[in-house]
Design an enzyme around this catalytic site. Structure first.
Site, PDB file in Angstrom:
ATOM      1  CB  VAL A 175      -0.977   0.141   1.075  1.00 56.24           C
ATOM      2  CG1 VAL A 175      -2.279  -1.054   1.128  1.00 56.24           C
ATOM      3  CG2 VAL A 175      -0.194   0.070   2.527  1.00 56.24           C
ATOM      4  CG  HIS A 202      -4.103  -5.828   0.073  1.00 53.56           C
ATOM      5  ND1 HIS A 202      -2.842  -6.489   0.544  1.00 53.56           N
ATOM      6  CD2 HIS A 202      -4.835  -6.733  -0.491  1.00 53.56           C
ATOM      7  CE1 HIS A 202      -3.217  -8.054   0.428  1.00 53.56           C
ATOM      8  NE2 HIS A 202      -4.445  -7.989  -0.192  1.00 53.56           N
ATOM      9  CB  CYS A 254     -16.322  13.643   4.820  1.00 55.92           C
ATOM     10  SG  CYS A 254     -16.677  13.942   3.107  1.00 55.92           S
ATOM     11  CB  CYS A 303     -21.372  13.457   3.743  1.00 55.19           C
ATOM     12  SG  CYS A 303     -20.134  12.159   4.195  1.00 55.19           S
TER      13      CYS A 303
HETATM   14  P1  OAD Z   1       4.579 -10.739   4.554  1.00 51.64           P
HETATM   15  O1  OAD Z   1       5.275  -9.787   5.710  1.00 51.64           O
HETATM   16  O2  OAD Z   1       3.555 -11.807   4.920  1.00 51.64           O
HETATM   17  O3  OAD Z   1       5.831 -11.541   3.697  1.00 51.64           O
HETATM   18  C1  OAD Z   1       6.912 -10.798   3.366  1.00 51.64           C
HETATM   19  C2  OAD Z   1       7.777 -11.738   2.575  1.00 51.64           C
HETATM   20  O4  OAD Z   1       8.733 -11.095   2.044  1.00 51.64           O
HETATM   21  C3  OAD Z   1       8.521 -12.990   3.324  1.00 51.64           C
HETATM   22  O5  OAD Z   1       8.060 -14.046   2.596  1.00 51.64           O
HETATM   23  C4  OAD Z   1       9.757 -12.802   3.607  1.00 51.64           C
HETATM   24  O6  OAD Z   1      10.722 -13.909   3.405  1.00 51.64           O
HETATM   25  C5  OAD Z   1      10.006 -11.846   2.135  1.00 51.64           C
HETATM   26  N1  OAD Z   1      11.195 -11.133   2.267  1.00 51.64           N
HETATM   27  C6  OAD Z   1      11.736 -10.201   3.161  1.00 51.64           C
HETATM   28  N2  OAD Z   1      12.594  -9.363   2.756  1.00 51.64           N
HETATM   29  C7  OAD Z   1      12.845  -9.661   1.416  1.00 51.64           C
HETATM   30  C8  OAD Z   1      13.628  -9.120   0.405  1.00 51.64           C
HETATM   31  N3  OAD Z   1      14.434  -8.168   0.618  1.00 51.64           N
HETATM   32  N4  OAD Z   1      13.617  -9.707  -0.816  1.00 51.64           N
HETATM   33  C9  OAD Z   1      12.724 -10.828  -1.119  1.00 51.64           C
HETATM   34  N5  OAD Z   1      11.896 -11.353  -0.158  1.00 51.64           N
HETATM   35  C10 OAD Z   1      12.001 -10.689   0.939  1.00 51.64           C
HETATM   36  O7  OAD Z   1       4.061  -9.664   3.547  1.00 51.64           O
HETATM   37  P2  OAD Z   1       3.087 -10.027   2.187  1.00 51.64           P
HETATM   38  O8  OAD Z   1       3.169 -11.226   1.690  1.00 51.64           O
HETATM   39  O9  OAD Z   1       3.089  -8.715   1.433  1.00 51.64           O
HETATM   40  O10 OAD Z   1      -2.291  -7.044   3.964  1.00 51.64           O
HETATM   41  O11 OAD Z   1       1.451 -10.051   3.459  1.00 51.64           O
HETATM   42  C11 OAD Z   1       0.453  -9.811   2.458  1.00 51.64           C
HETATM   43  C12 OAD Z   1      -0.583  -9.188   3.122  1.00 51.64           C
HETATM   44  O12 OAD Z   1      -0.569  -9.372   4.569  1.00 51.64           O
HETATM   45  C13 OAD Z   1      -0.256  -7.567   3.173  1.00 51.64           C
HETATM   46  O13 OAD Z   1      -0.528  -6.876   2.002  1.00 51.64           O
HETATM   47  C14 OAD Z   1      -1.026  -7.102   4.546  1.00 51.64           C
HETATM   48  C15 OAD Z   1      -0.551  -8.208   5.480  1.00 51.64           C
HETATM   49  O14 OAD Z   1      -1.482  -8.311   6.240  1.00 51.64           O
HETATM   50  C16 OAD Z   1      -3.404  -6.166   4.145  1.00 51.64           C
HETATM   51  O15 OAD Z   1      -2.751  -5.176   4.868  1.00 51.64           O
HETATM   52  C17 OAD Z   1      -4.519  -6.223   3.609  1.00 51.64           C
END
Ligand code: OAD
Length: 248
Positions: A102, A118, A147, A150
C-alpha cells in the site's frame, strides 16, 4: 548470480510478463514486513488495528497507527528492486504489476499503472460518501479527520481484514493472470488470499512461475523455479542479464 537458461530464453522472447509483489520488495526501503521474525504482526494484533470492527470501536487508535505508517512511507524511497520492476515495464511489450503493498513505491519508481490490490495508504476515503482525499498531515496530536462534504469519518483507503478487494483491481489482476506467460511472485509470504492464489492461477493457466524470496514459502514447491535472495539484489542482476541477451 546465475539464472536458469530456461528463464533467460523465455524472457528474451518478449513474453507477457506479470509481477506480483509483497512487503518483502519494500523491506530494503525500510518498510517492515508483516510476518517473519521482526514482522509487524508479531508486535501488533491486526484485528485491533486493521479491521472495520477495530476502526468502529477505536478510530483514534487506528488513525494513530495509520498516521505512524503514513509518516514512514512519506519518508522512504523506492529501492533497486522497485526500479528494476519499473524497468521491466520498458523491456517487455506487455507487462503487468500487481501489488499487495500500500506504500505506492512502484508508482514512485516509474511503473505507470500498478494494480493495487490492497489500496494505497497515502489516500483516504470518506466512510459515508466515498469521496477520496489525498494525504492528511496532522500538525500535533492525531485527530480523526472528517469529510468536508458529508461530515462522516475518513479512513485510510486500504483493504482491512475481512474486507473485499477493490473490484476494479481484482478484475485487472485477473486479466493480467489470464494473459501471462511468465509470472513472478516476489517478496510475498503467499499466505493472504486472494493474492496468494494468483501465482497458482497463472501457472494453471500455462504461465512459467518464478518466485523470488529470501526464504521458502508455501509457493516454493509449486513454482517452476524459486530464486533465493533479496529482491533489491536479484532483480537488478536479472535485468542486466536480460538486456545483455536482448542486445546479443
Ligand atoms: P509478509 O510480511 O507476509 O511476507 C513478506 C515476504 O517477503 C516473506 O516471505 C519474506 O521472506 C520476504 N522478504 C523479506 N525481505 C525480502 C527481500 N529483501 N527480498 C525478497 N523477499 C523478502 O508480506 P505480504 O506477503 O506482502 O495485507 O503480506 C500480505 C498481506 O498481509 C499484506 O498486504 C497485508 C498483510 O496483512 C493487508 O494489509 C490487507
Amino acid at each position: 548470480m546465475k539464472f536458469s537458461e530456461k528463464l533467460i530464453s523465455l524472457l528474451k522472447n518478449d513474453p507477457v510478463v506479470s509481477v506480483l509483489t509483497g512487503a518483502g520488495v519494500s523491506a530494503e526501503s525500510g518498510v517492515e514486513t508483516f510476518r517473519g521474525e521482526n514482522g509487524l504482526w508479531r508486535k501488533f494484533k491486526p484485528e485491533e488495528l486493521a479491521s472495520v470492527d477495530a476502526f468502529l470501536s477505536n478510530p483514534e487508535l487506528v488513525w494513530e497507527w495509520y498516521n505512524l505508517r503514513q509518516n514512514i512511507v512519506r519518508d522512504i524511497e523506492p529501492n533497486p528492486g522497485h526500479y528494476s520492476i519499473a524497468e521491466m515495464e520498458n523491456i517487455f511489450t506487455s507487462f503487468y504489476i500487481i501489488t499487495q503493498n500500500v506504500d505506492g513505491l512502484h508508482k514512485r519508481a516509474g511503473n505507470t499503472r500498478p494494480i493495487e490490490l490492497h489500496g494505497n495508504i497515502m489516500r483516504n476515503i470518506c466512510t459515508g460518501c466515498c469521496k477520496l482525499f489525498d494525504e492528511i498531515e496532522f500538525t500535533g496530536e492525531v485527530q480523526i479527520p472528517y469529510c468536508d462534504s458529508c461530515s462522516s469519518m475518513l479512513r485510510p483507503d486500504v483493504v482491512w481484514f475481512g474486507e473485499m478487494l477493490p473490484e476494479e483491481a481484482l478484475k485487472d489482476a485477473e486479466n493480467a493472470i489470464m494473459n501471462t506467460e511468465v509470472f513472478f511472485s516476489i517478496g510475498t509470504s503467499a499466505v493472504v488470499q486472494p493474492a496468494a492464489s494468483m501465482p497458482v492461477w497463472a501457472k494453471n493457466n500455462g504461465a512459467y512461475l518464478v518466485e523470488i524470496n529470501i526464504e521458502e514459502t508455501p509457493l516454493t514447491f509449486y513454482a517452476d523455479e524459486s530464486i533465493r535472495g533479496r529482491s533489491g539484489e536479484v532483480l537488478p542482476e536479472l535485468i542486466e542479464e536480460i538486456k545483455k541477451e536482448i542486445h546479443e
